[in-house]
Design a protein around this motif. Structure first.
Motif, mmCIF file in Angstrom:
data_model
loop_
_atom_site.group_PDB
_atom_site.id
_atom_site.type_symbol
_atom_site.label_atom_id
_atom_site.label_comp_id
_atom_site.label_asym_id
_atom_site.label_seq_id
_atom_site.Cartn_x
_atom_site.Cartn_y
_atom_site.Cartn_z
ATOM 1 N N MET A 74 0.846 -1.173 0.000
ATOM 2 C CA MET A 74 0.000 0.000 0.000
ATOM 3 C C MET A 74 0.894 1.239 0.000
ATOM 4 S SD MET A 74 -3.134 0.884 2.577
ATOM 5 C CE MET A 74 -2.131 0.639 4.009
ATOM 6 N N SER A 75 0.455 2.248 -0.707
ATOM 7 C CA SER A 75 1.270 3.456 -0.813
ATOM 8 C C SER A 75 1.109 4.326 0.425
ATOM 9 C CB SER A 75 0.863 4.246 -2.058
ATOM 10 O OG SER A 75 -0.432 4.774 -1.893
ATOM 11 N N GLU A 76 2.094 5.182 0.661
ATOM 12 C CA GLU A 76 2.056 6.064 1.817
ATOM 13 C C GLU A 76 1.031 7.174 1.623
ATOM 14 O OE1 GLU A 76 5.382 8.593 4.070
ATOM 15 O OE2 GLU A 76 5.947 6.557 3.526
ATOM 16 N N VAL A 77 1.043 7.838 0.466
ATOM 17 C CA VAL A 77 0.072 8.876 0.153
ATOM 18 C C VAL A 77 -0.987 8.242 -0.743
ATOM 19 C CG1 VAL A 77 -0.306 11.097 -0.974
ATOM 20 C CG2 VAL A 77 1.805 10.693 0.289
ATOM 21 N N VAL A 78 -2.163 8.017 -0.178
ATOM 22 C CA VAL A 78 -3.183 7.312 -0.943
ATOM 23 C C VAL A 78 -4.095 8.249 -1.709
ATOM 24 C CG1 VAL A 78 -3.159 5.254 0.507
ATOM 25 C CG2 VAL A 78 -4.700 7.129 1.071
ATOM 26 N N PHE A 79 -4.192 9.495 -1.245
ATOM 27 C CA PHE A 79 -5.063 10.488 -1.853
ATOM 28 C C PHE A 79 -4.351 11.821 -1.762
ATOM 29 C CE2 PHE A 79 -8.533 13.539 -0.374
ATOM 30 C CZ PHE A 79 -8.831 13.986 -1.639
ATOM 31 N N ASN A 80 -3.874 12.332 -2.889
ATOM 32 C CA ASN A 80 -3.107 13.573 -2.914
ATOM 33 C C ASN A 80 -4.065 14.769 -2.987
ATOM 34 O OD1 ASN A 80 -1.463 15.783 -3.528
ATOM 35 N ND2 ASN A 80 -0.005 14.512 -4.639
ATOM 36 N N GLU A 81 -4.455 15.231 -1.804
ATOM 37 C CA GLU A 81 -5.426 16.324 -1.709
ATOM 38 C C GLU A 81 -4.962 17.581 -2.434
ATOM 39 O OE1 GLU A 81 -6.616 17.070 2.383
ATOM 40 O OE2 GLU A 81 -6.280 14.954 2.831
ATOM 41 N N GLN A 82 -3.718 17.936 -2.242
ATOM 42 C CA GLN A 82 -3.208 19.166 -2.857
ATOM 43 C C GLN A 82 -3.283 19.109 -4.373
ATOM 44 O OE1 GLN A 82 0.689 19.527 -1.124
ATOM 45 N NE2 GLN A 82 -0.071 20.709 0.628
ATOM 46 N N ALA A 83 -2.854 18.021 -4.959
ATOM 47 C CA ALA A 83 -2.905 17.888 -6.416
ATOM 48 C C ALA A 83 -4.347 17.877 -6.907
ATOM 49 C CB ALA A 83 -2.177 16.619 -6.856
ATOM 50 N N PHE A 84 -5.225 17.228 -6.167
ATOM 51 C CA PHE A 84 -6.640 17.170 -6.530
ATOM 52 C C PHE A 84 -7.244 18.576 -6.546
ATOM 53 C CE2 PHE A 84 -11.095 16.313 -4.892
ATOM 54 C CZ PHE A 84 -11.615 15.947 -6.123
ATOM 55 N N TYR A 85 -6.994 19.343 -5.491
ATOM 56 C CA TYR A 85 -7.548 20.699 -5.430
ATOM 57 C C TYR A 85 -6.928 21.618 -6.476
ATOM 58 C CZ TYR A 85 -10.427 19.685 -1.437
ATOM 59 O OH TYR A 85 -11.403 19.150 -0.624
ATOM 60 N N ARG A 86 -5.649 21.457 -6.738
ATOM 61 C CA ARG A 86 -5.016 22.251 -7.807
ATOM 62 C C ARG A 86 -5.688 21.956 -9.139
ATOM 63 N NH1 ARG A 86 -0.102 21.128 -5.449
ATOM 64 N NH2 ARG A 86 0.261 19.421 -6.896
ATOM 65 N N HIS A 87 -5.944 20.693 -9.390
ATOM 66 C CA HIS A 87 -6.594 20.276 -10.638
ATOM 67 C C HIS A 87 -7.965 20.928 -10.795
ATOM 68 C CE1 HIS A 87 -7.860 17.687 -13.929
ATOM 69 N NE2 HIS A 87 -8.910 17.314 -13.222
ATOM 70 N N LEU A 88 -8.647 21.142 -9.685
ATOM 71 C CA LEU A 88 -9.988 21.729 -9.711
ATOM 72 C C LEU A 88 -9.978 23.243 -9.506
ATOM 73 C CD1 LEU A 88 -11.955 19.080 -7.626
ATOM 74 C CD2 LEU A 88 -11.840 19.308 -10.115
ATOM 75 N N GLY A 89 -8.806 23.833 -9.528
ATOM 76 C CA GLY A 89 -8.712 25.277 -9.328
ATOM 77 C C GLY A 89 -9.142 25.706 -7.937
ATOM 78 N N GLY A 90 -9.031 24.797 -6.977
ATOM 79 C CA GLY A 90 -9.356 25.120 -5.594
ATOM 80 C C GLY A 90 -10.844 25.089 -5.268
ATOM 81 N N ASP A 91 -11.668 24.622 -6.175
ATOM 82 C CA ASP A 91 -13.117 24.597 -5.974
ATOM 83 C C ASP A 91 -13.493 23.503 -4.967
ATOM 84 O OD1 ASP A 91 -15.908 24.292 -6.149
ATOM 85 O OD2 ASP A 91 -15.933 24.811 -8.286
ATOM 86 N N ARG A 92 -13.666 23.899 -3.731
ATOM 87 C CA ARG A 92 -13.930 22.935 -2.656
ATOM 88 C C ARG A 92 -15.309 22.295 -2.777
ATOM 89 N NH1 ARG A 92 -10.093 21.807 0.821
ATOM 90 N NH2 ARG A 92 -8.383 23.268 0.904
ATOM 91 N N GLU A 93 -16.276 23.018 -3.253
ATOM 92 C CA GLU A 93 -17.620 22.464 -3.403
ATOM 93 C C GLU A 93 -17.630 21.356 -4.456
ATOM 94 O OE1 GLU A 93 -21.997 23.997 -4.757
ATOM 95 O OE2 GLU A 93 -20.792 25.369 -3.546
ATOM 96 N N LEU A 94 -16.999 21.621 -5.589
ATOM 97 C CA LEU A 94 -16.898 20.607 -6.637
ATOM 98 C C LEU A 94 -16.101 19.406 -6.132
ATOM 99 C CD1 LEU A 94 -17.310 19.594 -9.527
ATOM 100 C CD2 LEU A 94 -15.289 20.944 -10.192
ATOM 101 N N ALA A 95 -15.011 19.671 -5.430
ATOM 102 C CA ALA A 95 -14.183 18.593 -4.892
ATOM 103 C C ALA A 95 -14.994 17.698 -3.964
ATOM 104 C CB ALA A 95 -12.986 19.174 -4.155
ATOM 105 N N SER A 96 -15.780 18.299 -3.104
ATOM 106 C CA SER A 96 -16.595 17.537 -2.171
ATOM 107 C C SER A 96 -17.585 16.645 -2.911
ATOM 108 C CB SER A 96 -17.343 18.491 -1.239
ATOM 109 O OG SER A 96 -18.158 17.767 -0.353
ATOM 110 N N GLU A 97 -18.207 17.169 -3.950
ATOM 111 C CA GLU A 97 -19.154 16.370 -4.730
ATOM 112 C C GLU A 97 -18.465 15.200 -5.420
ATOM 113 O OE1 GLU A 97 -22.508 16.538 -4.705
ATOM 114 O OE2 GLU A 97 -22.097 18.019 -3.135
ATOM 115 N N ILE A 98 -17.311 15.457 -6.011
ATOM 116 C CA ILE A 98 -16.557 14.397 -6.690
ATOM 117 C C ILE A 98 -16.144 13.316 -5.697
ATOM 118 C CG2 ILE A 98 -14.392 13.860 -7.885
ATOM 119 C CD1 ILE A 98 -14.694 16.623 -9.273
ATOM 120 N N LEU A 99 -15.684 13.726 -4.527
ATOM 121 C CA LEU A 99 -15.249 12.756 -3.521
ATOM 122 C C LEU A 99 -16.416 11.916 -3.006
ATOM 123 C CD1 LEU A 99 -12.652 14.896 -1.567
ATOM 124 C CD2 LEU A 99 -12.196 13.057 -3.211
ATOM 125 N N LYS A 100 -17.579 12.530 -2.850
ATOM 126 C CA LYS A 100 -18.762 11.775 -2.410
ATOM 127 C C LYS A 100 -19.154 10.738 -3.456
ATOM 128 C CE LYS A 100 -20.538 15.411 0.554
ATOM 129 N NZ LYS A 100 -21.523 16.504 0.679
#
Length: 114
Positions: free
Chosen positions: A1-27
């Motif tokens: 198993m990898s140490e970093v399983v979910f790269n939050e920073q890269a994910f948010y950068r990809h979404l331009g910091g849109d936390r609402e969209l990120a939350s929906e995608i993660l759900k």
């Protein structure tokens, strides 16, 4: 198993910091990834090459979207083996997929509860 399983920073950068969209995608990921993993496991168990390719590709895509790199890479390997018709090798990776998925789901759940 990898140490970093979910790269939050890269994910948010990809979404331009849109936390609402990120939350929906993660759900969606929390529901979709386990379902696709189960469908993939069933496909490789039953020797269904076309479905194994389909579900491994889908798992790879949704995992890459949230920057869960290790599970995306495992799904990519399964997809490659499935395309070649080597479902035994694809099947042999499923325990690692389940371990990684558990870790990703825990990390995403923790993130969503913040």
């Amino acid at each position: 198993m990898s140490e970093v399983v979910f790269n939050e920073q890269a994910f948010y950068r990809h979404l331009g910091g849109d936390r609402e969209l990120a939350s929906e995608i993660l759900k969606v990921y929390m529901v979709d990834a386990p379902a696709r993993t189960e469908s993939l496991a069933e496909a490789v168990k039953n020797g269904d090459q076309a479905l194994a390719v389909k579900y491994s590709h889908a798992l790879k895509g949704i995992s890459a979207t949230i920057r869960a790199t290790a599970i995306a890479l495992l799904a990519e390997k399964i997809e490659m083996f499935s395309r070649k018709g080597d479902l035994d090798r694809a099947k042999s990776l499923m325990p690692k997929v389940y371990l990684e998925l558990d870790a990703v789901l825990a990390a995403v759940q923790e993130h969503l509860s913040k």
